[in-house]
Structure formats: structure tokens, C-alpha cells
Motif scaffolding. Structure first.
Motif, mmCIF file in Angstrom:
data_model
loop_
_atom_site.group_PDB
_atom_site.id
_atom_site.type_symbol
_atom_site.label_atom_id
_atom_site.label_comp_id
_atom_site.label_asym_id
_atom_site.label_seq_id
_atom_site.Cartn_x
_atom_site.Cartn_y
_atom_site.Cartn_z
ATOM 1 N N SER A 92 3.121 -19.772 -8.454
ATOM 2 C CA SER A 92 3.107 -19.088 -9.748
ATOM 3 C C SER A 92 1.918 -18.131 -9.861
ATOM 4 N N PHE A 93 1.186 -17.917 -8.760
ATOM 5 C CA PHE A 93 0.037 -17.013 -8.803
ATOM 6 C C PHE A 93 0.453 -15.608 -9.231
ATOM 7 N N SER A 94 1.648 -15.163 -8.781
ATOM 8 C CA SER A 94 2.085 -13.818 -9.139
ATOM 9 C C SER A 94 2.322 -13.711 -10.641
ATOM 10 N N GLU A 95 2.975 -14.720 -11.232
ATOM 11 C CA GLU A 95 3.187 -14.734 -12.668
ATOM 12 C C GLU A 95 1.859 -14.845 -13.413
ATOM 13 N N VAL A 133 -2.034 -13.475 -4.477
ATOM 14 C CA VAL A 133 -0.731 -14.144 -4.538
ATOM 15 C C VAL A 133 -0.385 -14.780 -3.190
ATOM 16 N N PHE A 134 -0.640 -14.064 -2.104
ATOM 17 C CA PHE A 134 -0.339 -14.604 -0.777
ATOM 18 C C PHE A 134 -1.168 -15.861 -0.504
ATOM 19 N N THR A 135 -2.408 -15.870 -0.942
ATOM 20 C CA THR A 135 -3.260 -17.044 -0.752
ATOM 21 C C THR A 135 -2.683 -18.256 -1.465
ATOM 22 N N SER A 176 0.832 -1.202 0.000
ATOM 23 C CA SER A 176 0.000 0.000 0.000
ATOM 24 C C SER A 176 0.872 1.260 0.000
ATOM 25 N N VAL A 177 1.867 1.284 0.871
ATOM 26 C CA VAL A 177 2.755 2.451 0.967
ATOM 27 C C VAL A 177 3.536 2.639 -0.328
ATOM 28 N N ILE A 178 4.112 1.559 -0.838
ATOM 29 C CA ILE A 178 4.927 1.656 -2.048
ATOM 30 C C ILE A 178 4.065 2.057 -3.254
ATOM 31 N N CYS A 224 -5.961 -6.419 -3.602
ATOM 32 C CA CYS A 224 -6.626 -7.644 -4.064
ATOM 33 C C CYS A 224 -5.617 -8.605 -4.689
ATOM 34 N N SER A 225 -4.728 -8.087 -5.540
ATOM 35 C CA SER A 225 -3.737 -8.947 -6.187
ATOM 36 C C SER A 225 -2.732 -9.496 -5.181
ATOM 37 N N SER A 226 -2.342 -8.678 -4.189
ATOM 38 C CA SER A 226 -1.415 -9.150 -3.157
ATOM 39 C C SER A 226 -2.044 -10.268 -2.337
#
Length: 339
Positions: free
Chosen positions: A268-271, A315-317, A34-36, A310-312
């Protein structure tokens, strides 16, 4: 009995500690992104007021621009705006989208199911096909089919998602006319008249784009791991006893290669999400990826931050589920308190 109860109590404590660490990591991750993300948007050359006004820029007076800035809180210092957004987030309010003029939660809700369907189908196809391809390559090492699968994987591993999407679009939608050119539903059709077959037809090319690219990592990783298993001492002993082919793989190879493949597939969720952003742009598919790009290009800070969170979380899930499956399949991890 006391020993069993003590072991159960220790296991429960370790499980609680495991999920406690996961919760702390999740909160830390959401805060950091969020900060970044907010800082990056502030450094962007895009003027959110100009993007908000759009084509009517020449018709909007300086006084009206001031009123727009006051309405959206853009006249406040960045730190104050971030703290306001954060305090609203703690109350469950993600804010209002400047582009769509509706709550961010509604925008995410509208796009979420489209993206989940697209990424879910692509994820399953890439995982299953990649695992099977890697297994076949390893069981036929140095034969023509192994060389063919390796060539396919090395070629597609370096292929950009958007380029492959454009290629499939040109061939199957423009030249052959088998699939629609883009969008998630037929253009000009009322929502109540859109059928399930229409949605599937519009989703085939984007899902095929993502799954074809995602096969490479799973196939190469599975091939490498299975080759290591097939050259191990206990497999050589099994071969000496007459085991071979599918029976050898089922009894001695599957368990050893399934865990790494599962972990790699979930991580591989992030990709997958990154590829979905490009695929949705190419095919004009109305999902979270397209909304994220639109929010970034038009300076819609509330919507962009909502999409980032939402995307974070997505991926974390994936990573958390991979850890959980590891612990269920291999209880030694839970007993050892690792991960």
C-alpha cells in the motif's frame, strides 16, 4: 553433511537469484518512469520559462528569455535534454531545481524527513488499527460490532483523502482550535526555536487523515481472511476440543492472516504516497508530495524527475520488504524459489 551443504548452497543461489531479479526490476522501473514522466512533462501546456519568471514576466525581454532557456538547457531538443539528464544521473547528479535554485538532492533531503515521519506514523496506525479492527469484526461475525466496523470501512474506502482532510481541518483546527491550520512548524518561528512538540502538533491532522483512510483495506481484508480460517476444518476440530476466543485466534488464526495483512500493508506504499500528496496540499505540509505538485505545476523538470524516482524507489522498497518478510516468516517460499 553433504546433503545439508548442498541444500545451503541451493538456498544461497536462490536468494542471490531473488535479489538479482529484484535489482533488474528496479532498474527497469526507474528507466520506464523516467521516460514516461519526461514525455508527459514535454506534453504539458505549462511554459517552464514563464513559470520560472513568474510575476516578473512583463519585465523580462525576449532576449532575456532566450538566455534563460540557454542557461537551463531548454533550447535543446527533448531527446538531448533527457540524455544529458540521464548521463548526469549515472554520475549521481539529479540536476538543479529551477524553482529553488539549489540541487535537487538538497530539496529532496529537506522534504524527505518530513514526509517519512508523516507517512511512517500514518502507515503504522492504519496497519495496527486496521488489523485489530478486522480481527475483532471476524471474531464477532454478524454481531453489531462487525456491522459497525464494516460500515466504517465501506464509508471511508470511498472517501477522498483531500475531502476528509478538509473536514478534519475545519472541525479540529478552525472550529475547535485544537490544532494549527497548516504548515509543518509554527509560522514566524526560527528553525532553532522549533521544538519536537511543535512538529508533532502540526503533523497530527495530516497523519490522522492518511491513517483513517488507510484502515479500510487492511480491516476488510483481515476480516475476510480470518472468516475463511475460522470456518476451516482444523479450526472446527479445535473448537470441538474446547478452544475458543483469543486462544483460538492466537494458535490458529494469527499466522494465517498475518502474512496477507503484512503483504497488503507494504504494497500500500503507492496509495500512501498518493494520499500524502493530497494531504500535504490540504495542510500545506512541507513534504515530498507538496514539492512534487509544485514541480509539476511550474514545469521544474529536474525536480519532478527526482521526485518521481524517489517515489518509485519508495514504492518498490515496500514491495521488496513485503516479499522479504514473506520469505522469513514462511521459509517454504525461499525453499521453493518463488517470488
Amino acid at each position: 553433511m553433504e546433503g545439508i551443504e548442498k541444500q545451503g548452497w541451493i538456498l544461497q543461489n536462490r536468494t542471490a537469484a531473488f535479489w538479482g531479479r529484484k535489482a533488474i526490476r528496479l532498474l527497469s522501473l526507474l528507466f520506464a518512469v523516467s521516460v514516461i514522466s519526461f514525455w508527459l512533462v514535454e506534453q504539458s501546456p505549462i511554459d517552464p520559462i514563464q513559470a520560472y519568471v513568474g510575476a516578473d514576466a512583463m519585465k523580462v525581454s525576449p532576449e532575456q528569455r532566450v538566455l534563460i532557456a540557454e542557461y537551463w538547457g531548454l533550447d535543446k531538443p527533448p531527446v538531448e535534454r533527457f540524455l544529458r539528464w540521464g548521463s548526469a544521473l549515472l554520475r549521481g547528479d539529479l540536476g538543479t531545481s529551477m524553482i529553488h535554485r539549489i540541487p535537487v538532492v538538497e530539496v529532496i533531503g529537506e522534504r524527505f524527513m518530513n514526509s517519512v515521519a508523516l507517512m511512517g506514523v500514518s502507515w503504522l496506525l492504519s496497519g495496527v488499527i486496521g488489523f485489530v479492527a478486522g480481527t475483532v469484526a471476524a471474531m464477532n461475525k454478524d454481531k453489531w460490532i462487525d456491522r459497525l466496523i464494516k460500515w466504517y470501512c465501506y464509508t471511508l474506502a470511498s472517501t477522498p483523502t483531500f475531502w476528509l482532510g478538509l473536514l478534519l481541518l475545519i472541525v479540529f483546527a478552525v472550529w475547535l482550535g485544537w490544532f494549527p491550520v497548516g504548515l509543518g512548524v509554527p509560522a514566524g518561528v526560527l528553525a532553532e526555536d522549533v521544538t519536537f512538540a511543535d512538529r508533532v502538533q502540526h503533523m497530527i491532522l495530516p497523519a490522522l487523515t492518511l491513517s483513517v483512510v488507510g484502515i479500510s483495506n487492511i480491516a476488510l481484508h483481515t476480516r475476510q481472511k480470518l472468516n475463511e480460517v475460522l470456518t476451516s476444518d482444523y479450526v472446527l476440530f479445535a473448537r470441538a476440543r474446547g478452544e475458543s476466543g483469543f486462544r483460538l485466534f492466537w494458535r490458529h488464526g494469527l499466522r494465517n492472516v498475518a502474512l496477507p495483512a503484512i503483504s497488503l500493508q507494504f504494497t500500500s506504499f503507492s496509495e500512501l504516497f498518493g494520499g500524502a500528496v493530497l494531504a500535504e496540499q490540504v495542510f500545506a505540509y512541507p513534504g515530498l508530495g507538496q514539492a512534487t505538485v509544485e514541480a509539476g505545476l511550474r514545469g521544474d523538470v529536474p525536480l519532478l524527475l527526482g521526485m518521481v524516482l524517489c517515489s518509485s524507489l519508495f514504492v518498490f522498497t515496500g514491495n521488496a520488504v513485503a516479499d522479504l518478510i514473506y520469505r522469513l516468516v514462511d521459509p517454504r517460499l525461499a525453499a521453493g524459489g518463488s517470488r
